[in-house]
Design an enzyme around this catalytic site. Structure first.
Site, PDB file in Angstrom:
ATOM      1  N   HIS A  88      69.404  86.948 -33.909  1.00  0.00           N
ATOM      2  CA  HIS A  88      68.232  86.620 -33.104  1.00  0.00           C
ATOM      3  C   HIS A  88      68.549  86.608 -31.608  1.00  0.00           C
ATOM      4  O   HIS A  88      67.850  85.953 -30.835  1.00  0.00           O
ATOM      5  CB  HIS A  88      67.663  85.265 -33.536  1.00  0.00           C
ATOM      6  CG  HIS A  88      67.146  85.273 -34.942  1.00  0.00           C
ATOM      7  ND1 HIS A  88      65.954  85.875 -35.291  1.00  0.00           N
ATOM      8  CD2 HIS A  88      67.672  84.769 -36.085  1.00  0.00           C
ATOM      9  CE1 HIS A  88      65.767  85.723 -36.596  1.00  0.00           C
ATOM     10  NE2 HIS A  88      66.790  85.063 -37.099  1.00  0.00           N
TER      11      HIS A  88
ATOM     12  N   ARG B 252      94.290  62.400 -17.134  1.00  0.00           N
ATOM     13  CA  ARG B 252      92.899  62.099 -16.811  1.00  0.00           C
ATOM     14  C   ARG B 252      92.297  63.148 -15.882  1.00  0.00           C
ATOM     15  O   ARG B 252      91.079  63.206 -15.719  1.00  0.00           O
ATOM     16  CB  ARG B 252      92.785  60.709 -16.179  1.00  0.00           C
ATOM     17  CG  ARG B 252      93.107  59.582 -17.136  1.00  0.00           C
ATOM     18  CD  ARG B 252      93.214  58.255 -16.415  1.00  0.00           C
ATOM     19  NE  ARG B 252      91.943  57.829 -15.858  1.00  0.00           N
ATOM     20  CZ  ARG B 252      91.096  57.001 -16.460  1.00  0.00           C
ATOM     21  NH1 ARG B 252      91.364  56.553 -17.665  1.00  0.00           N
ATOM     22  NH2 ARG B 252      89.981  56.639 -15.871  1.00  0.00           N
TER      23      ARG B 252
ATOM     24  N   ASN C 133      88.079  53.958  -8.423  1.00  0.00           N
ATOM     25  CA  ASN C 133      87.469  54.884  -9.381  1.00  0.00           C
ATOM     26  C   ASN C 133      85.972  54.623  -9.377  1.00  0.00           C
ATOM     27  O   ASN C 133      85.534  53.480  -9.260  1.00  0.00           O
ATOM     28  CB  ASN C 133      88.005  54.660 -10.796  1.00  0.00           C
ATOM     29  CG  ASN C 133      89.426  55.128 -10.962  1.00  0.00           C
ATOM     30  OD1 ASN C 133      90.021  55.671 -10.041  1.00  0.00           O
ATOM     31  ND2 ASN C 133      89.978  54.910 -12.136  1.00  0.00           N
ATOM     32  N   GLY C 134      85.196  55.684  -9.572  1.00  0.00           N
ATOM     33  CA  GLY C 134      83.748  55.522  -9.608  1.00  0.00           C
ATOM     34  C   GLY C 134      83.095  56.117  -8.377  1.00  0.00           C
ATOM     35  O   GLY C 134      83.701  56.894  -7.629  1.00  0.00           O
TER      36      GLY C 134
ATOM     37  N   CYS D 109      89.597  59.690 -12.141  1.00  0.00           N
ATOM     38  CA  CYS D 109      90.657  59.182 -11.285  1.00  0.00           C
ATOM     39  C   CYS D 109      91.475  58.116 -12.002  1.00  0.00           C
ATOM     40  O   CYS D 109      91.005  57.476 -12.942  1.00  0.00           O
ATOM     41  CB  CYS D 109      90.062  58.577 -10.018  1.00  0.00           C
ATOM     42  SG  CYS D 109      88.932  59.660  -9.123  1.00  0.00           S
TER      43      CYS D 109
ATOM     44  N   GLU E 282      82.795  73.294 -31.689  1.00  0.00           N
ATOM     45  CA  GLU E 282      84.037  72.657 -31.257  1.00  0.00           C
ATOM     46  C   GLU E 282      85.136  73.692 -31.020  1.00  0.00           C
ATOM     47  O   GLU E 282      85.901  73.582 -30.052  1.00  0.00           O
ATOM     48  CB  GLU E 282      84.472  71.621 -32.304  1.00  0.00           C
ATOM     49  CG  GLU E 282      85.796  70.942 -32.023  1.00  0.00           C
ATOM     50  CD  GLU E 282      85.819  70.110 -30.754  1.00  0.00           C
ATOM     51  OE1 GLU E 282      86.914  69.714 -30.339  1.00  0.00           O
ATOM     52  OE2 GLU E 282      84.739  69.877 -30.153  1.00  0.00           O
TER      53      GLU E 282
ATOM     54  N   LYS F 130      90.063  63.416 -18.812  1.00  0.00           N
ATOM     55  CA  LYS F 130      90.069  62.887 -20.175  1.00  0.00           C
ATOM     56  C   LYS F 130      88.919  61.925 -20.404  1.00  0.00           C
ATOM     57  O   LYS F 130      88.274  61.932 -21.446  1.00  0.00           O
ATOM     58  CB  LYS F 130      91.401  62.183 -20.439  1.00  0.00           C
ATOM     59  CG  LYS F 130      91.569  61.665 -21.863  1.00  0.00           C
ATOM     60  CD  LYS F 130      91.640  62.810 -22.854  1.00  0.00           C
ATOM     61  CE  LYS F 130      91.910  62.342 -24.260  1.00  0.00           C
ATOM     62  NZ  LYS F 130      91.791  63.432 -25.234  1.00  0.00           N
TER      63      LYS F 130
ATOM     64  N   GLU G 251      87.951  75.077 -22.808  1.00  0.00           N
ATOM     65  CA  GLU G 251      88.588  73.997 -22.058  1.00  0.00           C
ATOM     66  C   GLU G 251      89.993  74.352 -21.597  1.00  0.00           C
ATOM     67  O   GLU G 251      90.359  74.062 -20.452  1.00  0.00           O
ATOM     68  CB  GLU G 251      88.659  72.733 -22.923  1.00  0.00           C
ATOM     69  CG  GLU G 251      87.346  72.008 -23.087  1.00  0.00           C
ATOM     70  CD  GLU G 251      87.495  70.770 -23.962  1.00  0.00           C
ATOM     71  OE1 GLU G 251      86.924  69.729 -23.602  1.00  0.00           O
ATOM     72  OE2 GLU G 251      88.182  70.853 -25.001  1.00  0.00           O
TER      73      GLU G 251
ATOM     74  N   LYS H  68      87.011  74.133 -27.400  1.00  0.00           N
ATOM     75  CA  LYS H  68      88.459  74.037 -27.209  1.00  0.00           C
ATOM     76  C   LYS H  68      88.993  75.255 -26.465  1.00  0.00           C
ATOM     77  O   LYS H  68      89.831  75.142 -25.570  1.00  0.00           O
ATOM     78  CB  LYS H  68      89.170  73.909 -28.562  1.00  0.00           C
ATOM     79  CG  LYS H  68      89.069  72.548 -29.176  1.00  0.00           C
ATOM     80  CD  LYS H  68      89.853  71.531 -28.372  1.00  0.00           C
ATOM     81  CE  LYS H  68      89.253  70.137 -28.507  1.00  0.00           C
ATOM     82  NZ  LYS H  68      87.978  69.939 -27.843  1.00  0.00           N
TER      83      LYS H  68
ATOM     84  N   TRP I 158      90.281  62.540  -8.546  1.00  0.00           N
ATOM     85  CA  TRP I 158      89.504  63.681  -9.034  1.00  0.00           C
ATOM     86  C   TRP I 158      88.274  63.752  -8.144  1.00  0.00           C
ATOM     87  O   TRP I 158      87.444  62.861  -8.149  1.00  0.00           O
ATOM     88  CB  TRP I 158      89.122  63.467 -10.492  1.00  0.00           C
ATOM     89  CG  TRP I 158      88.526  64.656 -11.180  1.00  0.00           C
ATOM     90  CD1 TRP I 158      89.190  65.677 -11.791  1.00  0.00           C
ATOM     91  CD2 TRP I 158      87.128  64.928 -11.375  1.00  0.00           C
ATOM     92  NE1 TRP I 158      88.298  66.570 -12.349  1.00  0.00           N
ATOM     93  CE2 TRP I 158      87.033  66.139 -12.105  1.00  0.00           C
ATOM     94  CE3 TRP I 158      85.947  64.272 -10.995  1.00  0.00           C
ATOM     95  CZ2 TRP I 158      85.801  66.695 -12.461  1.00  0.00           C
ATOM     96  CZ3 TRP I 158      84.731  64.826 -11.351  1.00  0.00           C
ATOM     97  CH2 TRP I 158      84.667  66.027 -12.069  1.00  0.00           C
TER      98      TRP I 158
END
Length: 622
Positions: A520, A27, A100-101, A2, A497, A617, A504, A501, A74
Site C-alpha cells: 500500500h 547519557r 540538567n533540564g 546531561c 524495534e 540514554k 540509532e 536499533k 547535551w
C-alpha cells in the site's frame, strides 16, 4: 541527557568527578567541565567534545581540592562550544553551577539581570542561575549561601536539577531538584551527588533520590534536606543491590554487546521473581505481581504512554493484554498524549513505561492523567502503574504501583536488555490479569508459563549459533543507505524495534512496516539496494509474511528472514534461525538477531556503538 556529579569529602575531588562523568558518558554529551574550591579559590575547567579533552586540560592543573562539581552537557540552548559548557559562574567568580533540564523563563531573567548590571558570556539558560545567586547573596545574613539558593529556585520555571558551589563556603555543596533527577550518595565521611546512580556505584550503594521541590546541603558532617520553603526534612537513604562490576564491560568490546548477552539472565531473573511454575499444586496465583484491588477491580480499559523503545515494548504489551486478558488497550506516544489526551474512559488503568523512570514526557503524561482523573472520577480511584528498571526513580515515587523489570544497569544508549525486560513485564501483567478475570484456562496459563521458562535457554542458543553468522552477514551492509523491516501481528512492533536499533547506532535509514501494508505504498522504495528483513515466525500470520516477502523479492530486494529452525523454503537470500516457539512468545526471540545485526553493522562502520551521536540514554527534557 546531561550528567551531573558532585563530591565533598577527603579524597581528591578531580578524580572522583572525572571518574563519575565517565560513568555518565552513555547519557550523551558534547562538552564537559568541572569546578572545584581549593585554597579559597573557585576554579572551573571546561572543554568541548569528549572527556579526554577535559582530561588533557586537567593534566596541566595540580588541584588538591576536596570539593567540586562536574557536568557533561547535551546542548539545548546554545551551540556545543566551550563557552556554553558547564559549570557556569557569576561575574565575581563567587558561584559555580551545573544544571540538567531547561529554565523556561531564562530570557526574562536574563533581561532583568542585564538591566541590573550582570554580564553574560554564554548562550545557555543555565547561566542565569549563578547570576541570580549573586543578586540575592547577602554575606551579612544568617545563612547567606543557602538563603540565596532558596530565593533563586523560586524564580526558576521549568525542569531543573542543579549543583552549586560558593567560594565563601568551601565546605558546602548545595543541590536542588525540580522535575529532573538528582541523587545524593552517602559514604564514610564523604558525600556525593549525581544525576544517575551509575556515577556513584564505585563509591557507595547508599543513596537518596531528591524529590521535586527539595534542596540538599552536603558538608563533611552530613546531609541536610529542606523543601523550597526552608522546612527541614528527614528521610532515610535506600541501599542499592548494584555493584561496580555491573557498570564494566567484562571483556566485551562494547556495553551494548555485553547487554545483549545479559538477556538470558534478565529473563531468568524476571521468571524467578514473578512466576510460580507449580502454582496449581500449591493453590496460589500463577504470578507474584500483587496488584492491589484498587488497580484491578472493575477494570475495563488500559492506556499506555511511552517513548521510543519503551513504546515498541508497549505495543507488544497491547497485544498480550488484549489477547490474553481480553482488556481493550491503547498505546500512545507520551509526547503526543500530553497535548492531545484521549477522552477519559471509566475504570481505566494508565501505565507509564520508561527504562530510566525519568523520561520527561512520560512523567508529565502520567502527572496530567492523575490530575484529570482526580477532578473527574467520583470517587477518585488511583490506577497509575509504572514499568521501569529503576524503582528509585521519579516514576517509582509517583505511581500507585511499580513493576520492576530487574534488568540491572544498562549503559548502552540503544536499549536491548531493558526492552526484553519490559516485554517480560507485560507477560507478567497480562497473565496476572488473565488469571483474575478468568479469560484463559489454567491449562493455557501452564502452557504459556512452560514456554516462558524455556526462553533463557533459547536466547542462549541464538547467541551461540547465530552470532557468528550475523557478524559475517553484516559485512554486506556497511555502505547500505536504507533498510526495510517487516512484521505482522505481535511481531510488527519487533520490526519497528529492529528498524530503530539500526537507525540509532548505524545511522542507516530504516523503517518498520506491517508486512501486509507494504504493497500500500512502501513497496515503491524497494530495489536491489534496499535490503528487507522479514520476521516470519510460526503461527497464524506465517504464510502471510512469507507471501509479503516474496513481493519484495520480486522487486530485487535482498531478503533476510528471521525464521524458526523448521523453515526449509528458498524465499530468503539469508536466513537467521531462532528456536521453535509459539507465536505468542516469539517477540522475545525474534528481537535478538535484529539487535545483533544492528550492532555488527554499526561496529563495522567504525561508529561509537554505545554513545551514538545526538542521542541520550535518559531524555529528561521535553
Amino acid at each position: 541527557m546531561c550528567g551531573i556529579v558532585g563530591y565533598i569529602g577527603t579524597q581528591r575531588a578531580v578524580d572522583i568527578l572525572v571518574g563519575g562523568l565517565e560513568k555518565l558518558e552513555y547519557r550523551g554529551y558534547d562538552s564537559a567541565g568541572i569546578a572545584t574550591i581549593y585554597d579559597e579559590q573557585l576554579t572551573a575547567v571546561r572543554a568541548k567534545g569528549k572527556l579526554h579533552n577535559l582530561r588533557t586540560k586537567l593534566e596541566n592543573n595540580v588541584n588538591y581540592a576536596q570539593i567540586g562539581i562536574g557536568h557533561t552537557r547535551w546542548a539545548t540552548h546554545g551551540k556545543p562550544e566551550e563557552y556554553n559548557a558547564h559549570p557556569h559562574g557569576d561575574n565575581q567568580g563567587r558561584f559555580a553551577v551545573v544544571q540538567n533540564g531547561i529554565v523556561e523563563n531564562y530570557q526574562e531573567l536574563r533581561q532583568e539581570l542585564k538591566q541590573k548590571g550582570h554580564n553574560f558570556v554564554s548562550d545557555t539558560d543555565t547561566e542565569v542561575i549563578p547570576h541570580l545567586l549573586a543578586e540575592y547573596y547577602n554575606p551579612d545574613g544568617d545563612d547567606p549561601f543557602m538563603d540565596a539558593v532558596m530565593k533563586a529556585v523560586h524564580r526558576l520555571e521549568g525542569a531543573f536539577a542543579i549543583a552549586l558551589l560558593c567560594a565563601d563556603y568551601p565546605e558546602e555543596l548545595i543541590v536542588a531538584r525540580q522535575n529532573a533527577p538528582l541523587i545524593i550518595g552517602f559514604g564514610q565521611g564523604e558525600f556525593f551527588c549525581a544525576s544517575d546512580v551509575t556515577a556513584l556505584v564505585n563509591h557507595t550503594n547508599a543513596v537518596l533520590a531528591l524529590e521535586n521541590g527539595e534542596i540538599g546541603r552536603l558538608t563533611p558532617l552530613g546531609v541536610e534536606l529542606y523543601d523550597f520553603g526552608g522546612k527541614r526534612l528527614r528521610r532515610t537513604p535506600r541501599v542499592l543491590d548494584w555493584s561496580p562490576v555491573t557498570v564494566e564491560k567484562q571483556g566485551f568490546r562494547h556495553f551494548m554487546l555485553k547487554e545483549i548477552h545479559e538477556q538470558p539472565s534478565v529473563v531468568r531473573t524476571c521468571l524467578e521473581v514473578y512466576f510460580n511454575p507449580d502454582w496449581q499444586r500449591k493453590s496460589t496465583k500463577p504470578v507474584n505481581l500483587n496488584l492491589s484491588s484498587e488497580l484491578t477491580d472493575d477494570l475495563e480499559n488500559i492506556q499506555i504512554v511511552a517513548c521510543g523503545t519503551s513504546w515498541h515494548a508497549s505495543l507488544v504489551g497491547k497485544y498480550l493484554l488484549e489477547q490474553i486478558a481480553e482488556i481493550p488497550t491503547f498505546v500512545q506516544y507520551a509526547s503526543e498524549y500530553r497535548y492531545s489526551p484521549s477522552p477519559i474512559m471509566a475504570n481505566t488503568m494508565t501505565i507509564g513505561v520508561t527504562q530510566s523512570g525519568e523520561t520527561a514526557d512520560t512523567l508529565a503524561a502520567l502527572g496530567m492523567e492523575r490530575q484529570r482523573r482526580s477532578r473527574l472520577d467520583k470517587p477518585y480511584r488511583p490506577r497509575i502503574v509504572g514499568i521501569s528498571n529503576r524503582p528509585e526513580s521519579t516514576l517509582g515515587g509517583m505511581v500507585d504501583q511499580l513493576i520492576n523489570t530487574y534488568a540491572g544497569i544498562e549503559i548502552g544508549v540503544a536499549a536491548t536488555k531493558t526492552f526484553v525486560a519490559q516485554v517480560m513485564a507485560f507477560y507478567v501483567l497480562a497473565l496476572d490479569l488473565a488469571w483474575q478475570r478468568k479469560t484463559i484456562s489454567p491449562e493455557r496459563i501452564d502452557q504459556i508459563l512452560a514456554g516462558l521458562l524455556q526462553l533463557p535457554t533459547q536466547i542462549e542458543k541464538i547467541l551461540q549459533t547465530e552470532e557468528g553468522k550475523i557478524e559475517d552477514l553484516a559485512h554486506n551492509f556497511p555502505e547500505t543507505r536504507d533498510f526495510v523491516f517487516l512484521g505482522r501481528g505481535i511481531n510488527f512492533p519487533i520490526a519497528l524495534e529492529g528498524a530503530l536499533k539500526l537507525k540509532e547506532i548505524s545511522y542507516i535509514h530504516a523503517e518498520g512496516y506491517p508486512a501486509g501494508e507494504m504493497k500500500h505504498g512502501p513497496i515503491a522504495l524497494l530495489d536491489a539496494h534496499v535490503p528487507v528483513v522479514a520476521i516470519a515466525m510460526g503461527g497464524s500470520v506465517y504464510e502471510k509474511v512469507i507471501s509479503n516477502a516474496q513481493e519484495a523479492k520480486a522487486r530485487d530486494a535482498r531478503l533476510i528472514g528471521i525464521v524458526p529452525q523448521s523453515y526449509d523454503d528458498e524465499v530468503f537470500h539469508d536466513i537467521l534461525n531462532v528456536p521453535e516457539v509459539e507465536e505468542l512468545l516469539s517477540p522475545i526471540l525474534a528481537v535478538i538477531p535484529l539487535q545483533l545485526l544492528s550492532y555488527y553493522i554499526a561496529s563495522l562502520r567504525g561508529l561509537d556503538v554505545d554513545q551514538p551521536r545526538n542521542l541520550a540514554k535518559s531524555v529528561t527534557v521535553e
